[in-house]
Scaffold this motif. Structure first.
Motif, PDB file in Angstrom:
ATOM      1  N   UNK A 521       5.742  -0.105  -1.509  1.00  0.00           N
ATOM      2  CA  UNK A 521       6.392   1.155  -1.099  1.00  0.00           C
ATOM      3  C   UNK A 521       7.705   0.870  -0.381  1.00  0.00           C
ATOM      4  N   UNK A 526       6.289   4.642  -5.154  1.00  0.00           N
ATOM      5  CA  UNK A 526       5.827   5.862  -4.488  1.00  0.00           C
ATOM      6  C   UNK A 526       4.343   5.699  -4.122  1.00  0.00           C
ATOM      7  N   UNK A 527       3.862   6.515  -3.160  1.00  0.00           N
ATOM      8  CA  UNK A 527       2.430   6.451  -2.830  1.00  0.00           C
ATOM      9  C   UNK A 527       1.555   6.680  -4.068  1.00  0.00           C
ATOM     10  N   UNK A 599      -1.338   8.210   2.310  1.00  0.00           N
ATOM     11  CA  UNK A 599      -0.782   9.244   3.192  1.00  0.00           C
ATOM     12  C   UNK A 599      -0.127   8.642   4.429  1.00  0.00           C
ATOM     13  N   UNK A 600      -0.538   7.434   4.754  1.00  0.00           N
ATOM     14  CA  UNK A 600      -0.038   6.830   5.992  1.00  0.00           C
ATOM     15  C   UNK A 600       1.377   6.300   5.794  1.00  0.00           C
ATOM     16  N   UNK A 601       2.084   6.151   6.912  1.00  0.00           N
ATOM     17  CA  UNK A 601       3.427   5.575   6.844  1.00  0.00           C
ATOM     18  C   UNK A 601       3.324   4.102   6.468  1.00  0.00           C
ATOM     19  N   UNK A 602       4.423   3.554   5.997  1.00  0.00           N
ATOM     20  CA  UNK A 602       4.422   2.175   5.513  1.00  0.00           C
ATOM     21  C   UNK A 602       4.276   1.180   6.664  1.00  0.00           C
ATOM     22  N   UNK A 603       5.011   1.422   7.765  1.00  0.00           N
ATOM     23  CA  UNK A 603       5.084   0.418   8.841  1.00  0.00           C
ATOM     24  C   UNK A 603       3.717  -0.005   9.373  1.00  0.00           C
ATOM     25  N   UNK A 604       2.817   0.939   9.737  1.00  0.00           N
ATOM     26  CA  UNK A 604       1.522   0.475  10.250  1.00  0.00           C
ATOM     27  C   UNK A 604       0.720  -0.292   9.210  1.00  0.00           C
ATOM     28  N   UNK A 606       1.889  -2.306   7.009  1.00  0.00           N
ATOM     29  CA  UNK A 606       2.414  -3.663   6.849  1.00  0.00           C
ATOM     30  C   UNK A 606       1.767  -4.637   7.827  1.00  0.00           C
TER      31      UNK A 606
ATOM     32  N   UNK B  57      10.116   3.699   6.911  1.00  0.00           N
ATOM     33  CA  UNK B  57       8.790   3.081   6.882  1.00  0.00           C
ATOM     34  C   UNK B  57       7.882   3.715   7.931  1.00  0.00           C
ATOM     35  N   UNK B  77       6.870  11.029   1.992  1.00  0.00           N
ATOM     36  CA  UNK B  77       6.669   9.602   1.709  1.00  0.00           C
ATOM     37  C   UNK B  77       7.183   9.245   0.315  1.00  0.00           C
ATOM     38  N   UNK B  81      10.313   6.817  -0.756  1.00  0.00           N
ATOM     39  CA  UNK B  81      10.162   5.657  -1.645  1.00  0.00           C
ATOM     40  C   UNK B  81      11.262   5.645  -2.696  1.00  0.00           C
TER      41      UNK B  81
END
Lengths: 609, 247
Positions: A521, A526-527, A599-604, A606, B57, B77, B81
């Motif tokens: 992502x 995309x999710x 649904x969650x953000x990417x940063x957490x 990772x 992010x 989101x 992306x």
């Protein structure tokens, strides 16, 4: 003692820390122990009633049956010579009481326009020293008129003393209803049985009933001698073109006495074993999914000074607790369900009585749960103990060592990017994939057997019932209905377990891929694309399950069909629907954890472990 | 000069047991096209969080954010992306390569997601790996690469689509001097092609290569230093020593 206290506290903390996983493990264990528990309680539930009736009726130890082919010319039948031969057994020194030989007449019973084969056993009024039927309603044969109905027949006809039944189109008054162990209960045991006096027998002969044969029963000083006595007079066992004579011991009669319940017990046990296998597979999936976390925990415990022995104790306490709980719940569920299932039996004498709880029965049920416990404990404990503390602490989801061939091939053939990525992930945890496939395969196979059974029974019902077996046909149908219910119920449970399995595998797969998918992502996937990647990576298990489960199911069905069940092919449409519905349902299930994650953000994600 | 990053009052809180931790506290930031900006500050001051917010992010609790002329603070989101594919490249301290993909496949992934042809993507990916000195490792999975090799693959992946903005979190943290030099050259080339770079770093060599140095403390940007117009090496060194002392 102190170690145990610490182990209990740590195990309790572990379970509280991951309540969903503990609950799933408990659920799968309980499904298996419950199925086996039902089988355990059902098995033998008919023995005690049989034993009681056998005792009260002074049931035989050895029986000699002789019957003739009703189509054979009467001149070819030498009844008196056969009687003399049979009586040689009655004169053996081991025999202490003799019943009969009682003449049996062959005729027809009319039931609401249909007819059923009937045997009328001729008894002298009064009490016999062997096999004196146990009266459940009315009176036994005496000086007055009337006949006594076998209890199963009376139950089927809903007949009571004072009612009349049509035999050879003639009305006979029911004088009483009685139980015997000399033969099984109507309608699964044919022909229907009534007891009549010699006077009534004469009347019946006048109505066209013919002498079919006789029955001789003896009791011995030592019941254990029954097989030896029967063996000593094996010359009595003979079949000619017009007649058959054979001996039977009380043990053999008892074993054959509740055939429908035996079929049900066999089906439930088979289902229980299949479910248990899948349960072990499901538990293995949960456990291997927790392996890395478990190994890390072992590392942590070692780092703070806990010994390997104490670590094994913690794991044992944690899983033994779940296994013990599952055993108790499973046996309890079996105790609740078994009486109602046994109560549907057509052949059981009186009310079913569940056998007392024996250690061996508890042991068998607990063994399944214990197998899972050992699977759960031994491997991670040994791994954690074998690894250095540092390596245990660093344990995580294992990255692949080489790119999968299928993934490489799909990339070369120009497959969509998501499919290629999914195929690359598919073999990340091959053991989970195969376990998942095996579970689903069993579920698919059982559905096919259930479909075959359904079509076969529908055909059986549509076919014209054999003359003289109208009520028995209904009885057999009802037995098959129960078997079908158990098979479909098992298929349902296997699918529930398969679903749990698929969900767990997908959850672990989503967790394992969390960082990868977050990285995708981060560079623009995309999710939705990451959800598709996860579905593709898991769909392989489903396709393998279908590819193996459909032929397995068809093979099992072809083994079952034939004999009493008409051989009916499972329709192509049903198979096609199954082939579409299972992957669609599977895709929906495995997408759930991936959707939640997407649904969650990417940063957490990772930094997710 | 066109603006690539325009952030106003960006704020991000993380829930904690007693009170929320303000990781990014009302940050205003402006980065022009072709500008190379480095961010320094003690651990936990919000540098990485700011980077994550700028690249979508993570979501800011409040504030305005515009990238390459597009307002992005309200994107979903999925929209983020798609936006990242075209406009943002990321380099992470922990690399975050896709485990199942080989080095070259990792590099070409952003291009394939953008819809580029496989052949041309592979060609460009190999070219980038060649320039960063890891072409001979192109067919290896990340598990078989050293930390430095992984970092160079990650840098190649970040610049694959020639994004308008490259966000890098300690891009040279695992590299030796030679590899650090290769990466700095590549980032400098991006600047030359009017692409912007924002680097979070503890490495003075990287920081000194930037046009501008931002210093963060407790979630706020506490100083802007333009290195190209008078900031002496001594001043920079003093700032670095000061930051080191606070750690």
């Amino acid at each position: 003692m102190r170690s145990l206290r610490i182990a209990v506290r740590l195990a309790g903390r572990n379970l509280r820390h991951r309540p969903a996983q503990a609950a799933l493990l408990l659920l799968t264990l309980t499904i298996a122990t419950g199925a086996l528990g039902v089988g355990m309680w059902l098995y033998g539930s008919a023995d005690r009633p049989w034993d009681q009736v056998w005792t009260k009726t002074r049931g035989f130890h050895v029986q000699v049956d002789y019957y003739t082919d009703f189509r054979a010319p009467r001149k070819d039948v030498d009844l008196s010579r056969s009687r003399s031969e049979a009586m040689t057994l009655a004169k053996d020194r081991r025999v202490v009481a003799v019943g009969g030989p009682w003449t049996v007449l062959d005729g027809r019973l009319n039931v609401e326009g249909e007819s059923e084969d009937l045997t009328a056993q001729v008894r002298q009024p009064g009490v016999s020293r062997v096999d004196q039927p146990l009266i459940t309603a009315g009176r036994w044969l005496g000086s007055g008129a009337g006949i006594v109905l076998e209890d199963g027949l009376a139950h089927t006809l809903d007949a009571r003393p004072g009612d009349t039944v049509l035999i050879q189109r003639h009305r006979f008054t029911v004088r009483g209803v009685a139980m015997t162990v000399s033969q099984g209960r109507f309608p699964l045991t044919r022909p229907a049985l009534v007891w009549v006096t010699p006077a009534t027998a004469r009347e019946m002969r006048g109505l066209g009933m013919t002498e079919e044969g006789f029955e001789l029963e003896v009791r011995l000083a030592d019941p254990a001698q029954a097989p030896a006595l029967a063996a000593a007079y094996s010359s009595l066992n003979k079949t000619t073109s017009t007649s058959t004579m054979f001996t039977e011991t009380w043990e053999a009669r008892k074993a054959d006495s509740h055939s429908d319940l035996d079929i049900l017990v066999g089906t439930v046990f088979s289902a229980g074993i299949l479910i248990a296998i899948l349960t072990i597979a499901t538990a293995a999936v949960i456990i291997t999914g927790r392996m890395a976390a478990q190994t890390r925990q072992v590392g942590t415990l070692k780092a703070v000074g806990v010994t390997p022995g104490q670590i094994v104790l913690v794991l044992l306490v944690e899983y033994l607790g779940l296994a013990a709980l599952a055993t108790v719940i499973g046996l309890g569920a079996g105790r609740l369900i078994a009486p109602s299932l046994a109560g549907t039996s057509l052949t059981i004498l009186g009310a079913p009585e569940l056998p007392p709880l024996s250690w061996s029965r508890v042991g068998i049920v607990a063994a399944v749960a214990l197998a899972v416990v050992l699977l759960a404990t031994v491997h991670p404990a040994l791994r954690g103990i074998r690894y250095s503390t540092l390596r245990s602490l660093a344990s995580g989801a294992r990255p692949p060592k080489q790119a999968g061939r299928v993934g490489r091939l799909s990339a070369r053939t120009g497959a969509p990017l998501t499919a290629t990525l999914g195929l690359r992930s598919a073999w990340r945890r091959p053991s989970q994939l195969l376990t998942n496939a095996a579970g689903l395969m069993l579920g698919v196979a059982m559905i096919i057997v259930g479909l075959g059974l359904h079509s076969s029974l529908s055909l059986l019902r549509a076919e014209r019932t054999e003359v003289g077996h109208a009520l028995s046909g209904v009885g057999i149908d009802s037995l098959y209905d129960q078997v079908r219910m158990i098979v479909l119920g098992t298929a349902g449970l296997l699918l529930v377990l398969g679903t749990i399995n698929a969900f767990i595998v997908a959850t672990f797969a989503a967790r394992d891929s969390a960082r990868n998918h977050a990285a995708m992502r981060a560079v623009g996937a995309t999710p939705r694309q990451t959800v598709i990647v996860l579905i593709v990576s898991q769909l392989g298990a489903c396709l393998v399950a279908l590819a193996a489960g459909i032929p397995l199911g068809l093979g099992l069905w072809s083994l079952m069909a034939g004999g009493d069940l008409p051989r009916v092919a499972v329709s192509g449409l049903s198979l096609a629907l199954l082939a579409v519905a299972v992957p669609v349902a599977f895709a929906v299930i495995v997408s759930l954890p991936a959707r939640l994650q997407a649904r969650r953000s990417v940063a957490p994600l990772l930094t997710y472990e | 000069m066109s603006t690539i990053v325009e952030a106003r009052q960006l704020t991000k809180n993380y829930p904690a047991e007693t009170t929320a931790v303000r990781a990014v506290d009302g940050v205003d930031l402006h980065i022009d096209a072709g500008e190379f900006v480095s961010v320094m500050g003690p651990s936990g001051c919000g540098k990485s969080t700011l980077l994550h917010l700028l690249g979508g992010l993570d979501r800011a609790d409040s504030g305005f954010l515009s990238l390459a002329g597009n307002r992005v603070d309200g994107l979903s989101e999925s929209q983020w992306a798609v936006f990242r594919r075209q406009h943002v490249g990321f380099v992470f301290q922990a690399f975050h390569l896709v485990d199942e993909l080989t080095a070259v496949e990792n590099v070409e992934l952003p291009a394939l997601l953008l819809g580029a042809r496989r052949r041309s993507s592979r060609h460009r990916a190999m070219e980038l790996l060649e320039r960063l000195g890891v072409a001979e490792r192109a067919g290896h999975l990340p598990d078989r690469l050293s930390g430095g090799e992984k970092q160079r693959v990650a840098v190649a992946r970040a610049v694959m689509n020639e994004p308008a903005l490259v966000l890098a979190d300690e891009p040279t943290g695992n590299l030796d001097s030679r590899a650090t030099g290769q990466i700095l050259n590549l980032l400098a080339e991006l600047r030359d092609t009017r692409r912007s770079v924002l680097v979070v770093t503890h490495d003075a060599r990287v920081a000194s290569a930037a046009d501008r140095l931002l210093t963060m403390r407790d979630g706020e940007i506490v100083s802007h230093t333009r290195l190209g117009d008078g900031a002496s090496a001594l001043g920079l060194l003093a700032e670095l020593v000061d930051l080191g002392g606070e750690r």
